[in-house]
Design a protein around this motif. Structure first.
Motif, PDB file in Angstrom:
ATOM      1  N   ILE A 172       0.858  -1.187  -0.062  1.00  0.00           N
ATOM      2  CA  ILE A 172      -0.130   0.102   0.041  1.00  0.00           C
ATOM      3  C   ILE A 172       0.892   1.198   0.012  1.00  0.00           C
ATOM      4  CG2 ILE A 172      -1.491   1.355   1.330  1.00  0.00           C
ATOM      5  CD1 ILE A 172      -2.931  -1.071   2.301  1.00  0.00           C
ATOM      6  N   ALA A 173       1.871   1.223   0.808  1.00  0.00           N
ATOM      7  CA  ALA A 173       2.912   2.500   0.905  1.00  0.00           C
ATOM      8  C   ALA A 173       3.528   2.620  -0.672  1.00  0.00           C
ATOM      9  CB  ALA A 173       4.018   2.143   1.836  1.00  0.00           C
ATOM     10  N   GLU A 174       3.880   1.664  -1.340  1.00  0.00           N
ATOM     11  CA  GLU A 174       4.548   1.644  -2.404  1.00  0.00           C
ATOM     12  C   GLU A 174       3.682   2.280  -3.488  1.00  0.00           C
ATOM     13  OE1 GLU A 174       5.895  -2.279  -3.925  1.00  0.00           O
ATOM     14  OE2 GLU A 174       7.079  -2.455  -2.224  1.00  0.00           O
ATOM     15  N   ILE A 175       2.068   1.804  -3.442  1.00  0.00           N
ATOM     16  CA  ILE A 175       1.341   2.305  -4.275  1.00  0.00           C
ATOM     17  C   ILE A 175       1.033   3.757  -3.903  1.00  0.00           C
ATOM     18  CG2 ILE A 175      -1.004   2.168  -5.082  1.00  0.00           C
ATOM     19  CD1 ILE A 175      -0.794  -0.867  -4.529  1.00  0.00           C
ATOM     20  N   MET A 176       0.898   4.163  -2.729  1.00  0.00           N
ATOM     21  CA  MET A 176       0.479   5.674  -2.381  1.00  0.00           C
ATOM     22  C   MET A 176       1.766   6.376  -2.793  1.00  0.00           C
ATOM     23  SD  MET A 176      -2.519   5.369  -1.270  1.00  0.00           S
ATOM     24  CE  MET A 176      -2.650   7.123  -0.934  1.00  0.00           C
ATOM     25  N   GLY A 177       2.909   6.037  -2.767  1.00  0.00           N
ATOM     26  CA  GLY A 177       4.085   6.672  -3.350  1.00  0.00           C
ATOM     27  C   GLY A 177       3.948   7.001  -4.721  1.00  0.00           C
ATOM     28  N   LYS A 178       3.597   6.075  -5.502  1.00  0.00           N
ATOM     29  CA  LYS A 178       3.546   6.168  -6.996  1.00  0.00           C
ATOM     30  C   LYS A 178       2.387   7.221  -7.257  1.00  0.00           C
ATOM     31  CE  LYS A 178       5.354   1.809  -8.177  1.00  0.00           C
ATOM     32  NZ  LYS A 178       4.675   0.296  -8.868  1.00  0.00           N
ATOM     33  N   ILE A 179       1.391   7.079  -6.529  1.00  0.00           N
ATOM     34  CA  ILE A 179       0.346   8.310  -6.683  1.00  0.00           C
ATOM     35  C   ILE A 179       0.592   9.381  -6.317  1.00  0.00           C
ATOM     36  CG2 ILE A 179      -1.991   8.856  -5.813  1.00  0.00           C
ATOM     37  CD1 ILE A 179      -2.708   5.763  -5.603  1.00  0.00           C
ATOM     38  N   GLN A 180       1.590   9.619  -5.137  1.00  0.00           N
ATOM     39  CA  GLN A 180       1.798  10.879  -4.848  1.00  0.00           C
ATOM     40  C   GLN A 180       2.934  11.589  -5.823  1.00  0.00           C
ATOM     41  OE1 GLN A 180       4.150  10.932  -0.922  1.00  0.00           O
ATOM     42  NE2 GLN A 180       3.012  12.641  -0.434  1.00  0.00           N
ATOM     43  N   ARG A 181       3.747  10.834  -6.471  1.00  0.00           N
ATOM     44  CA  ARG A 181       4.724  11.265  -7.390  1.00  0.00           C
ATOM     45  C   ARG A 181       3.823  11.438  -8.834  1.00  0.00           C
ATOM     46  NH1 ARG A 181       7.685   7.079  -4.964  1.00  0.00           N
ATOM     47  NH2 ARG A 181       7.088   5.510  -6.628  1.00  0.00           N
ATOM     48  N   LEU A 182       2.932  10.861  -9.214  1.00  0.00           N
ATOM     49  CA  LEU A 182       2.218  11.093 -10.392  1.00  0.00           C
ATOM     50  C   LEU A 182       1.307  12.524 -10.063  1.00  0.00           C
ATOM     51  CD1 LEU A 182       0.522   7.706 -11.325  1.00  0.00           C
ATOM     52  CD2 LEU A 182       2.062   8.980 -12.686  1.00  0.00           C
ATOM     53  N   LEU A 183       0.847  12.563  -8.884  1.00  0.00           N
ATOM     54  CA  LEU A 183      -0.016  13.789  -8.579  1.00  0.00           C
ATOM     55  C   LEU A 183       1.012  15.093  -8.631  1.00  0.00           C
ATOM     56  CD1 LEU A 183      -2.157  12.637  -5.755  1.00  0.00           C
ATOM     57  CD2 LEU A 183      -2.825  13.221  -8.199  1.00  0.00           C
ATOM     58  N   ALA A 184       2.334  15.039  -8.138  1.00  0.00           N
ATOM     59  CA  ALA A 184       3.282  15.878  -7.945  1.00  0.00           C
ATOM     60  C   ALA A 184       3.477  16.214  -9.323  1.00  0.00           C
ATOM     61  CB  ALA A 184       4.491  15.453  -7.393  1.00  0.00           C
ATOM     62  N   GLN A 185       3.857  15.209 -10.355  1.00  0.00           N
ATOM     63  CA  GLN A 185       4.051  15.389 -11.929  1.00  0.00           C
ATOM     64  C   GLN A 185       3.143  16.381 -12.510  1.00  0.00           C
ATOM     65  OE1 GLN A 185       4.953  11.722 -13.573  1.00  0.00           O
ATOM     66  NE2 GLN A 185       6.916  11.767 -12.652  1.00  0.00           N
TER      67      GLN A 185
END
Length: 86
Positions: free
Chosen positions: A69-82
């Motif tokens: 879950i933490a990995e997926i949330m990190g990916k989502i966070q990076r996508l939102l930042a981009q």
């Protein structure tokens, strides 16, 4: 509330043909006799209950899922930042 007669409709429909299904199964008579005719049986078609797993295995499974879950949330966070920079 008491059980209503209509609630037995599915059972009545099944009763005339009595085929095994996910809700109905047979138990050999010898097995019943060996258990003092105790008819209390768990459904053999259900999945294993997690409550019967060793605590260490439950904890390891939870940690593994939390890490995923933490990995997926990190990916989502990076996508939102981009997308926010666009």
């Amino acid at each position: 509330m008491p059980i209503q007669f209509e609630e037995f409709a599915a059972c009545q429909a099944w009763w005339s043909q009595r085929e095994e299904s996910e809700h109905a199964w047979t138990v050999p008579a010898a097995e019943l006799l060996a258990n003092n005719c105790n008819r209390d049986r768990k459904n053999p078609r259900t999945k294993e209950d997690i409550a019967h797993l060793p605590p260490e295995q439950i904890v390891a499974s939870i940690i593994e899922k939390e890490q995923r879950i933490a990995e997926i949330m990190g990916k989502i966070q990076r996508l939102l930042a981009q997308n926010g920079d666009s």
